[in-house]
Design a protein around this motif. Structure first.
Motif, PDB file in Angstrom:
ATOM      1  N   ALA A 179      17.492  -1.236 -40.381  1.00  0.00           N
ATOM      2  CA  ALA A 179      16.562  -2.373 -40.221  1.00  0.00           C
ATOM      3  C   ALA A 179      15.213  -1.933 -40.693  1.00  0.00           C
ATOM      4  O   ALA A 179      15.130  -0.506 -40.715  1.00  0.00           O
ATOM      5  CB  ALA A 179      16.544  -3.045 -38.768  1.00  0.00           C
ATOM      6  N   PHE A 180      14.401  -2.728 -40.793  1.00  0.00           N
ATOM      7  CA  PHE A 180      13.071  -2.442 -40.952  1.00  0.00           C
ATOM      8  C   PHE A 180      11.828  -2.542 -40.347  1.00  0.00           C
ATOM      9  O   PHE A 180      10.610  -2.362 -40.429  1.00  0.00           O
ATOM     10  CB  PHE A 180      12.634  -3.280 -42.466  1.00  0.00           C
ATOM     11  CG  PHE A 180      13.401  -2.798 -43.570  1.00  0.00           C
ATOM     12  CD1 PHE A 180      13.212  -1.986 -44.523  1.00  0.00           C
ATOM     13  CD2 PHE A 180      14.645  -3.442 -43.655  1.00  0.00           C
ATOM     14  CE1 PHE A 180      14.116  -1.645 -45.388  1.00  0.00           C
ATOM     15  CE2 PHE A 180      15.526  -3.101 -44.937  1.00  0.00           C
ATOM     16  CZ  PHE A 180      15.385  -2.250 -45.687  1.00  0.00           C
ATOM     17  N   TYR A 181      12.275  -2.909 -38.944  1.00  0.00           N
ATOM     18  CA  TYR A 181      11.246  -3.247 -37.760  1.00  0.00           C
ATOM     19  C   TYR A 181      10.586  -2.189 -37.096  1.00  0.00           C
ATOM     20  O   TYR A 181       9.621  -2.204 -36.597  1.00  0.00           O
ATOM     21  CB  TYR A 181      11.610  -4.401 -36.877  1.00  0.00           C
ATOM     22  CG  TYR A 181      12.899  -3.998 -35.981  1.00  0.00           C
ATOM     23  CD1 TYR A 181      12.722  -2.940 -35.138  1.00  0.00           C
ATOM     24  CD2 TYR A 181      14.284  -4.182 -36.152  1.00  0.00           C
ATOM     25  CE1 TYR A 181      13.587  -2.461 -34.208  1.00  0.00           C
ATOM     26  CE2 TYR A 181      15.037  -3.867 -35.723  1.00  0.00           C
ATOM     27  CZ  TYR A 181      14.854  -2.887 -34.704  1.00  0.00           C
ATOM     28  OH  TYR A 181      16.004  -2.454 -33.915  1.00  0.00           O
ATOM     29  N   GLY A 214       9.341  -6.200 -28.654  1.00  0.00           N
ATOM     30  CA  GLY A 214       8.736  -7.492 -28.616  1.00  0.00           C
ATOM     31  C   GLY A 214       7.450  -8.021 -29.108  1.00  0.00           C
ATOM     32  O   GLY A 214       7.127  -8.988 -28.987  1.00  0.00           O
ATOM     33  N   GLU A 215       6.743  -6.949 -29.795  1.00  0.00           N
ATOM     34  CA  GLU A 215       5.467  -7.130 -30.185  1.00  0.00           C
ATOM     35  C   GLU A 215       5.541  -7.340 -31.920  1.00  0.00           C
ATOM     36  O   GLU A 215       6.128  -6.420 -32.670  1.00  0.00           O
ATOM     37  CB  GLU A 215       4.393  -5.885 -30.045  1.00  0.00           C
ATOM     38  CG  GLU A 215       3.154  -5.982 -30.730  1.00  0.00           C
ATOM     39  CD  GLU A 215       2.253  -4.792 -30.346  1.00  0.00           C
ATOM     40  OE1 GLU A 215       1.405  -4.782 -30.957  1.00  0.00           O
ATOM     41  OE2 GLU A 215       2.710  -3.912 -29.623  1.00  0.00           O
ATOM     42  N   LEU A 216       5.191  -8.507 -32.300  1.00  0.00           N
ATOM     43  CA  LEU A 216       5.364  -8.764 -33.833  1.00  0.00           C
ATOM     44  C   LEU A 216       4.340  -7.981 -34.604  1.00  0.00           C
ATOM     45  O   LEU A 216       3.267  -7.511 -34.114  1.00  0.00           O
ATOM     46  CB  LEU A 216       5.139 -10.380 -33.956  1.00  0.00           C
ATOM     47  CG  LEU A 216       6.225 -11.289 -33.541  1.00  0.00           C
ATOM     48  CD1 LEU A 216       5.846 -12.496 -33.835  1.00  0.00           C
ATOM     49  CD2 LEU A 216       7.405 -10.935 -34.421  1.00  0.00           C
ATOM     50  N   GLY A 217       4.867  -7.415 -35.467  1.00  0.00           N
ATOM     51  CA  GLY A 217       3.908  -6.547 -36.437  1.00  0.00           C
ATOM     52  C   GLY A 217       3.712  -5.290 -36.360  1.00  0.00           C
ATOM     53  O   GLY A 217       3.073  -4.559 -36.903  1.00  0.00           O
ATOM     54  N   ARG A 220       4.100  -2.633 -39.072  1.00  0.00           N
ATOM     55  CA  ARG A 220       3.066  -2.543 -40.073  1.00  0.00           C
ATOM     56  C   ARG A 220       2.228  -1.265 -39.737  1.00  0.00           C
ATOM     57  O   ARG A 220       1.890  -0.882 -38.778  1.00  0.00           O
ATOM     58  CB  ARG A 220       2.232  -3.872 -40.317  1.00  0.00           C
ATOM     59  CG  ARG A 220       2.854  -5.034 -40.780  1.00  0.00           C
ATOM     60  CD  ARG A 220       1.670  -5.869 -41.194  1.00  0.00           C
ATOM     61  NE  ARG A 220       1.002  -6.280 -40.139  1.00  0.00           N
ATOM     62  CZ  ARG A 220       1.142  -7.451 -39.314  1.00  0.00           C
ATOM     63  NH1 ARG A 220       2.287  -8.196 -39.217  1.00  0.00           N
ATOM     64  NH2 ARG A 220       0.467  -7.763 -38.320  1.00  0.00           N
ATOM     65  N   PRO A 221       1.855  -0.536 -40.760  1.00  0.00           N
ATOM     66  CA  PRO A 221       1.200   0.701 -40.773  1.00  0.00           C
ATOM     67  C   PRO A 221      -0.271   0.283 -40.232  1.00  0.00           C
ATOM     68  O   PRO A 221      -0.929  -0.878 -40.650  1.00  0.00           O
ATOM     69  CB  PRO A 221       1.121   1.463 -42.063  1.00  0.00           C
ATOM     70  CG  PRO A 221       1.323   0.154 -42.764  1.00  0.00           C
ATOM     71  CD  PRO A 221       2.169  -0.597 -42.328  1.00  0.00           C
ATOM     72  N   ARG A 222      -0.809   0.997 -39.231  1.00  0.00           N
ATOM     73  CA  ARG A 222      -2.100   0.577 -38.757  1.00  0.00           C
ATOM     74  C   ARG A 222      -3.181   1.534 -39.431  1.00  0.00           C
ATOM     75  O   ARG A 222      -3.043   2.888 -39.665  1.00  0.00           O
ATOM     76  CB  ARG A 222      -2.393   1.062 -37.348  1.00  0.00           C
ATOM     77  CG  ARG A 222      -1.676   0.187 -36.246  1.00  0.00           C
ATOM     78  CD  ARG A 222      -1.345   0.679 -34.825  1.00  0.00           C
ATOM     79  NE  ARG A 222      -0.805  -0.486 -34.036  1.00  0.00           N
ATOM     80  CZ  ARG A 222       0.557  -0.611 -33.798  1.00  0.00           C
ATOM     81  NH1 ARG A 222       1.414   0.027 -34.639  1.00  0.00           N
ATOM     82  NH2 ARG A 222       0.854  -1.603 -33.051  1.00  0.00           N
ATOM     83  N   ASP A 223      -4.265   1.123 -39.698  1.00  0.00           N
ATOM     84  CA  ASP A 223      -5.410   1.700 -40.251  1.00  0.00           C
ATOM     85  C   ASP A 223      -6.131   2.495 -39.332  1.00  0.00           C
ATOM     86  O   ASP A 223      -6.128   2.403 -38.093  1.00  0.00           O
ATOM     87  CB  ASP A 223      -6.374   0.487 -40.683  1.00  0.00           C
ATOM     88  CG  ASP A 223      -6.062  -0.392 -42.012  1.00  0.00           C
ATOM     89  OD1 ASP A 223      -5.030   0.134 -42.663  1.00  0.00           O
ATOM     90  OD2 ASP A 223      -6.385  -1.741 -41.874  1.00  0.00           O
TER      91      ASP A 223
END
Length: 223
Positions: A179-181, A214-217, A220-223
């Motif tokens: 999975a990729f989440y 349960g947190e969308l996104g 994604r890498p954070r800046d």
């Protein structure tokens, strides 16, 4: 003081592509303080040689296993520290008199990773043509946990019937589907996700992947 009785997990490695999955599962078990009984099928040795360049030999299994567990999923040597091998016992695939071939031999269960469709068929039909299949059959008859990480695509109708039969017999059918989440940034992350799901099915704690909260996104890498 009474010595703690050794009750291992049996890890069976069949000939399907995906030997990095097996290495990650073994590392995860050892990191959790679990003992491991290892069965490497004859077909899987060819796959291991092709995917890693490692020739797995009965007479030198400990050295070969250490080299295997130290490699990353990208084949890079020395990626991991191969520790805890004193808790590993190896059984040759042709040794049908091995300890785990009997239901009286104490184990917690069996993890087949990766599982080829030929292995799935053999276990579903109860063929016991080698030690890997025999141990799987014993695991089912003793009502112990059996996790089958099937690694094949596409699946034909006959294999699907075999997988249903394994599910009905009490096995956990776990396709090796990353999975990729969890925010994978490297091939090792994808491998560890599948290995982590195998360990989840076995009830073994680990930290191989980031769990969904349960947190969308969140992947994604954070800046």
């Amino acid at each position: 003081m009474t010595e703690r009785k050794r009750t291992p997990w049996v890890v069976g490695v069949s000939g399907a592509s995906g030997t990095p999955y097996a290495a990650s599962v073994v590392r995860g078990l050892l990191a959790a303080g679990e003992a491991v009984d290892l069965v490497v099928s004859r077909a899987s040795r060819l796959t291991l040689l092709d995917e890693t360049g490692i020739a797995f030999r009965d007479a030198h299994w400990r050295d070969d296993l250490a080299e295997w567990l130290a490699r990353g999923a990208d084949g890079k040597p020395g990626t991991f520290e191969a520790g805890g091998l004193e808790d590993v016992r190896y059984w040759a695939a042709g040794d049908l008199a091995a300890g785990p071939s009997s239901g009286s031999y104490p184990v917690k269960g069996m993890l087949i990773v990766p599982a080829s469709t030929a292995c799935v068929a053999g276990v579903a039909l109860g063929l016991s043509k080698d030690l890997l299949q025999r141990v799987a059959s014993v695991t089912l008859k003793e009502r112990r946990r059996l996790v089958v990480a099937v690694r094949e695509t596409p699946l034909n109708g006959q294999t699907l019937k075999h997988l249903v039969a394994l599910d009905e017999a009490g096995a956990v059918v776990l396709p090796a589907s990353p999975a990729f989440y969890a925010g994978a940034t490297h091939i090792q992350d994808l491998v560890d996700f599948v290995a982590g799901r195998v360990l989840d099915a076995a009830g073994v704690p680990h930290g191989l992947y980031r769990r969904w909260e349960g947190e969308l996104g969140s992947a994604r890498p954070r800046d």
